[in-house]
Each structure stands twice: as C-alpha cells, then as structure tokens.
Design a protein around this motif. Structure first.
Motif, PDB file in Angstrom:
ATOM      1  N   VAL A  56       0.822  -1.209   0.000  1.00 12.25           N
ATOM      2  CA  VAL A  56       0.000   0.000   0.000  1.00 12.25           C
ATOM      3  C   VAL A  56       0.857   1.261   0.000  1.00 12.25           C
ATOM      4  CG1 VAL A  56      -1.669   1.315   1.376  1.00 12.25           C
ATOM      5  CG2 VAL A  56      -1.971  -1.129   1.066  1.00 12.25           C
ATOM      6  N   LEU A  57       1.970   1.247   0.686  1.00  9.52           N
ATOM      7  CA  LEU A  57       2.729   2.475   0.870  1.00  9.52           C
ATOM      8  C   LEU A  57       3.819   2.714  -0.172  1.00  9.52           C
ATOM      9  CD1 LEU A  57       3.032   2.389   4.748  1.00  9.52           C
ATOM     10  CD2 LEU A  57       1.400   3.645   3.351  1.00  9.52           C
ATOM     11  N   LYS A  58       4.054   1.815  -1.101  1.00 13.91           N
ATOM     12  CA  LYS A  58       5.091   2.032  -2.104  1.00 13.91           C
ATOM     13  C   LYS A  58       4.504   2.733  -3.329  1.00 13.91           C
ATOM     14  CE  LYS A  58       8.336  -1.651  -1.134  1.00 13.91           C
ATOM     15  NZ  LYS A  58       8.991  -2.849  -1.645  1.00 13.91           N
ATOM     16  N   PRO A  59       5.136   3.822  -3.792  1.00 13.05           N
ATOM     17  CA  PRO A  59       4.626   4.539  -4.962  1.00 13.05           C
ATOM     18  C   PRO A  59       4.725   3.724  -6.249  1.00 13.05           C
ATOM     19  CG  PRO A  59       6.242   5.878  -3.777  1.00 13.05           C
ATOM     20  CD  PRO A  59       6.231   4.539  -3.145  1.00 13.05           C
ATOM     21  N   THR A  60       5.715   2.848  -6.350  1.00 14.84           N
ATOM     22  CA  THR A  60       5.827   2.048  -7.565  1.00 14.84           C
ATOM     23  C   THR A  60       4.669   1.073  -7.701  1.00 14.84           C
ATOM     24  OG1 THR A  60       7.270   0.505  -6.381  1.00 14.84           O
ATOM     25  CG2 THR A  60       8.334   2.214  -7.685  1.00 14.84           C
ATOM     26  N   VAL A  61       4.146   0.601  -6.586  1.00 16.26           N
ATOM     27  CA  VAL A  61       2.990  -0.293  -6.631  1.00 16.26           C
ATOM     28  C   VAL A  61       1.776   0.463  -7.146  1.00 16.26           C
ATOM     29  CG1 VAL A  61       1.423  -1.681  -5.212  1.00 16.26           C
ATOM     30  CG2 VAL A  61       3.879  -1.775  -4.809  1.00 16.26           C
ATOM     31  N   TRP A  62       1.582   1.692  -6.683  1.00 21.10           N
ATOM     32  CA  TRP A  62       0.457   2.498  -7.156  1.00 21.10           C
ATOM     33  C   TRP A  62       0.618   2.846  -8.628  1.00 21.10           C
ATOM     34  CZ3 TRP A  62      -3.943   2.497  -4.890  1.00 21.10           C
ATOM     35  CH2 TRP A  62      -4.013   2.250  -3.528  1.00 21.10           C
ATOM     36  N   ALA A  63       1.864   3.088  -9.063  1.00 21.49           N
ATOM     37  CA  ALA A  63       2.086   3.341 -10.487  1.00 21.49           C
ATOM     38  C   ALA A  63       1.725   2.099 -11.300  1.00 21.49           C
ATOM     39  CB  ALA A  63       3.543   3.738 -10.718  1.00 21.49           C
ATOM     40  N   GLY A  64       2.042   0.934 -10.788  1.00 19.83           N
ATOM     41  CA  GLY A  64       1.670  -0.307 -11.470  1.00 19.83           C
ATOM     42  C   GLY A  64       0.166  -0.470 -11.573  1.00 19.83           C
ATOM     43  N   PHE A  65      -0.549  -0.131 -10.499  1.00 20.74           N
ATOM     44  CA  PHE A  65      -2.012  -0.178 -10.564  1.00 20.74           C
ATOM     45  C   PHE A  65      -2.543   0.824 -11.586  1.00 20.74           C
ATOM     46  CE2 PHE A  65      -2.021  -1.980  -6.091  1.00 20.74           C
ATOM     47  CZ  PHE A  65      -2.421  -3.237  -6.503  1.00 20.74           C
ATOM     48  N   GLY A  66      -1.902   1.982 -11.672  1.00 18.62           N
ATOM     49  CA  GLY A  66      -2.304   2.975 -12.675  1.00 18.62           C
ATOM     50  C   GLY A  66      -2.104   2.464 -14.090  1.00 18.62           C
ATOM     51  N   VAL A  67      -0.984   1.783 -14.321  1.00 15.29           N
ATOM     52  CA  VAL A  67      -0.723   1.216 -15.650  1.00 15.29           C
ATOM     53  C   VAL A  67      -1.753   0.137 -15.978  1.00 15.29           C
ATOM     54  CG1 VAL A  67       0.927  -0.163 -16.973  1.00 15.29           C
ATOM     55  CG2 VAL A  67       1.722   1.797 -15.665  1.00 15.29           C
ATOM     56  N   LEU A  68      -2.100  -0.695 -15.008  1.00 17.51           N
ATOM     57  CA  LEU A  68      -3.121  -1.711 -15.234  1.00 17.51           C
ATOM     58  C   LEU A  68      -4.488  -1.086 -15.525  1.00 17.51           C
ATOM     59  CD1 LEU A  68      -2.221  -4.362 -12.516  1.00 17.51           C
ATOM     60  CD2 LEU A  68      -1.969  -4.574 -14.993  1.00 17.51           C
ATOM     61  N   ALA A  69      -4.830  -0.014 -14.819  1.00 13.89           N
ATOM     62  CA  ALA A  69      -6.095   0.675 -15.066  1.00 13.89           C
ATOM     63  C   ALA A  69      -6.116   1.291 -16.462  1.00 13.89           C
ATOM     64  CB  ALA A  69      -6.329   1.747 -14.004  1.00 13.89           C
ATOM     65  N   LEU A  70      -4.986   1.899 -16.871  1.00 17.43           N
ATOM     66  CA  LEU A  70      -4.896   2.467 -18.210  1.00 17.43           C
ATOM     67  C   LEU A  70      -5.061   1.382 -19.269  1.00 17.43           C
ATOM     68  CD1 LEU A  70      -4.306   4.886 -20.067  1.00 17.43           C
ATOM     69  CD2 LEU A  70      -1.881   4.330 -19.834  1.00 17.43           C
ATOM     70  N   SER A  71      -4.465   0.243 -19.033  1.00 18.91           N
ATOM     71  CA  SER A  71      -4.594  -0.880 -19.955  1.00 18.91           C
ATOM     72  C   SER A  71      -6.050  -1.321 -20.077  1.00 18.91           C
ATOM     73  CB  SER A  71      -3.729  -2.044 -19.482  1.00 18.91           C
ATOM     74  OG  SER A  71      -3.970  -3.184 -20.247  1.00 18.91           O
ATOM     75  N   ALA A  72      -6.756  -1.393 -18.961  1.00 17.41           N
ATOM     76  CA  ALA A  72      -8.163  -1.793 -18.984  1.00 17.41           C
ATOM     77  C   ALA A  72      -9.014  -0.784 -19.732  1.00 17.41           C
ATOM     78  CB  ALA A  72      -8.675  -1.974 -17.549  1.00 17.41           C
ATOM     79  N   VAL A  73      -8.736   0.512 -19.534  1.00 13.69           N
ATOM     80  CA  VAL A  73      -9.489   1.556 -20.241  1.00 13.69           C
ATOM     81  C   VAL A  73      -9.233   1.468 -21.741  1.00 13.69           C
ATOM     82  CG1 VAL A  73      -9.640   4.057 -20.575  1.00 13.69           C
ATOM     83  CG2 VAL A  73      -9.668   3.108 -18.275  1.00 13.69           C
ATOM     84  N   LEU A  74      -7.987   1.292 -22.133  1.00 12.42           N
ATOM     85  CA  LEU A  74      -7.667   1.189 -23.552  1.00 12.42           C
ATOM     86  C   LEU A  74      -8.320  -0.043 -24.183  1.00 12.42           C
ATOM     87  CD1 LEU A  74      -3.900   2.223 -23.590  1.00 12.42           C
ATOM     88  CD2 LEU A  74      -5.860   3.542 -24.395  1.00 12.42           C
ATOM     89  N   PHE A  75      -8.341  -1.140 -23.459  1.00  7.86           N
ATOM     90  CA  PHE A  75      -8.986  -2.346 -23.963  1.00  7.86           C
ATOM     91  C   PHE A  75     -10.478  -2.116 -24.171  1.00  7.86           C
ATOM     92  CE2 PHE A  75     -11.081  -6.467 -23.187  1.00  7.86           C
ATOM     93  CZ  PHE A  75     -10.557  -7.168 -24.251  1.00  7.86           C
ATOM     94  N   THR A  76     -11.123  -1.471 -23.204  1.00  6.23           N
ATOM     95  CA  THR A  76     -12.551  -1.196 -23.301  1.00  6.23           C
ATOM     96  C   THR A  76     -12.857  -0.259 -24.459  1.00  6.23           C
ATOM     97  OG1 THR A  76     -12.717  -1.477 -20.908  1.00  6.23           O
ATOM     98  CG2 THR A  76     -14.557  -0.382 -22.001  1.00  6.23           C
ATOM     99  N   VAL A  77     -12.052   0.781 -24.623  1.00  6.20           N
ATOM    100  CA  VAL A  77     -12.269   1.731 -25.718  1.00  6.20           C
ATOM    101  C   VAL A  77     -12.090   1.047 -27.065  1.00  6.20           C
ATOM    102  CG1 VAL A  77     -11.288   3.793 -26.812  1.00  6.20           C
ATOM    103  CG2 VAL A  77     -11.735   3.779 -24.372  1.00  6.20           C
ATOM    104  N   SER A  78     -11.073   0.190 -27.185  1.00  2.00           N
ATOM    105  CA  SER A  78     -10.854  -0.484 -28.464  1.00  2.00           C
ATOM    106  C   SER A  78     -11.999  -1.439 -28.792  1.00  2.00           C
ATOM    107  CB  SER A  78      -9.522  -1.228 -28.456  1.00  2.00           C
ATOM    108  OG  SER A  78      -9.579  -2.323 -27.568  1.00  2.00           O
ATOM    109  N   ARG A  79     -12.550  -2.121 -27.773  1.00  2.00           N
ATOM    110  CA  ARG A  79     -13.691  -3.004 -28.012  1.00  2.00           C
ATOM    111  C   ARG A  79     -14.922  -2.216 -28.442  1.00  2.00           C
ATOM    112  NH1 ARG A  79     -13.741  -8.174 -28.779  1.00  2.00           N
ATOM    113  NH2 ARG A  79     -15.655  -8.401 -27.615  1.00  2.00           N
ATOM    114  N   ALA A  80     -15.155  -1.057 -27.822  1.00  2.00           N
ATOM    115  CA  ALA A  80     -16.300  -0.235 -28.195  1.00  2.00           C
ATOM    116  C   ALA A  80     -16.138   0.296 -29.620  1.00  2.00           C
ATOM    117  CB  ALA A  80     -16.463   0.914 -27.205  1.00  2.00           C
ATOM    118  N   ALA A  81     -14.922   0.720 -29.973  1.00  2.00           N
ATOM    119  CA  ALA A  81     -14.681   1.212 -31.326  1.00  2.00           C
ATOM    120  C   ALA A  81     -14.855   0.095 -32.354  1.00  2.00           C
ATOM    121  CB  ALA A  81     -13.276   1.806 -31.425  1.00  2.00           C
ATOM    122  N   GLU A  82     -14.431  -1.108 -32.009  1.00  2.00           N
ATOM    123  CA  GLU A  82     -14.588  -2.243 -32.925  1.00  2.00           C
ATOM    124  C   GLU A  82     -16.062  -2.556 -33.142  1.00  2.00           C
ATOM    125  OE1 GLU A  82     -13.328  -6.972 -33.125  1.00  2.00           O
ATOM    126  OE2 GLU A  82     -12.653  -5.710 -31.470  1.00  2.00           O
TER     127      GLU A  82
END
Length: 137
Positions: A56-82
């Motif tokens: 919880v307290l490491k910033p790199t872990v939160w950055a990793g969660f941010g990257v995973l969230a960005l990946s999920a958003v991009l996946f959802t947007v690409s599916r909607a566009a398709e």
C-alpha cells in the motif's frame, strides 16, 4: 511498530467485546467476535501484514495499478470502437437489397384474396348465448 500496536489494540478490544457478549449468554456471537478479533494478530504474526503495508505504501505499486487501469481503459475503448465499426459497416451498405435473392423474371405478384366474412353479427354470438343458456346464466 505502529502496525503492531494497532493490531494488538484491535485484538484486545475485540476480545473484550467477546467477553462482554459471553456474559450475556450469547456464546455463538461471542465465539464469532473472538474469531474476528484474532485475525489482525494472526496477520501480524505471519508477516502478511508487513507485506500488505509495503504494498500500500510504495509509490511504484500504485504506479503499477495505474498502468493496469490504463490498460483496462484502452482495452474497453478499443472493443467499443470495434463494435461501432462493425455496426457501421452492416448498416451503411451501398445496396442492402442487392444481396437478397430475386424471385426470378416473369413471376406474377400474389394477389390478396378477400377474407371470408360471416353472414351477420348475430351468428358470432349465437354459440356464446347457447352456452350461457345451458348454464342458466
């Protein structure tokens, strides 16, 4: 150190609440409360709590969660566009009727036949009246 104090305090408070519940002769609820109260102490003793606080307290872990969230958003947007692209190609056909099979040349169009009508409105209800009279209504 701080997590040890917090876990010990939560465990002590929970066990005290379990004792008070047991005095009221509610033994099942007291047992359940004691079980919940011992969880923080058990997590502390196994070292899992240190792993969770590091997570919880490491910033790199939160950055990793941010990257995973960005990946999920991009996946959802690409599916909607398709899906929109597929829907657009299906509805914007140049000649959608051209793919339908033809009836062939020289076939006459079917002429509608008039529906059979009964002789009068009284005939429609004669069966109903007979049934009602039969039952005495």
């Amino acid at each position: 150190m701080l997590t040890t104090i917090i876990c010990a305090a939560v465990t002590a408070a929970g066990l005290g609440l379990a004792v008070l519940t047991a005095r009221r002769r509610r033994y099942r609820a007291a047992t359940r409360t004691a079980a919940y109260a011992l969880v923080p102490l058990g997590l502390l003793m196994t070292g899992i709590l240190d792993w969770i606080t590091d997570l919880v307290l490491k910033p790199t872990v939160w950055a990793g969660f941010g990257v995973l969230a960005l990946s999920a958003v991009l996946f959802t947007v690409s599916r909607a566009a398709e899906r929109r692209a597929v829907a657009a190609t299906e509805s914007d056909a140049v000649a959608p009727v051209a793919s339908a099979p033809s009836l062939g040349p020289g076939r006459p169009a079917a002429t509608p036949r008039p529906a059979k009508t009964k002789s009068g409105a009284g005939d429609d209800f004669s069966d109903v009246e007979a049934i009602l009279k039969k039952h005495g209504i």
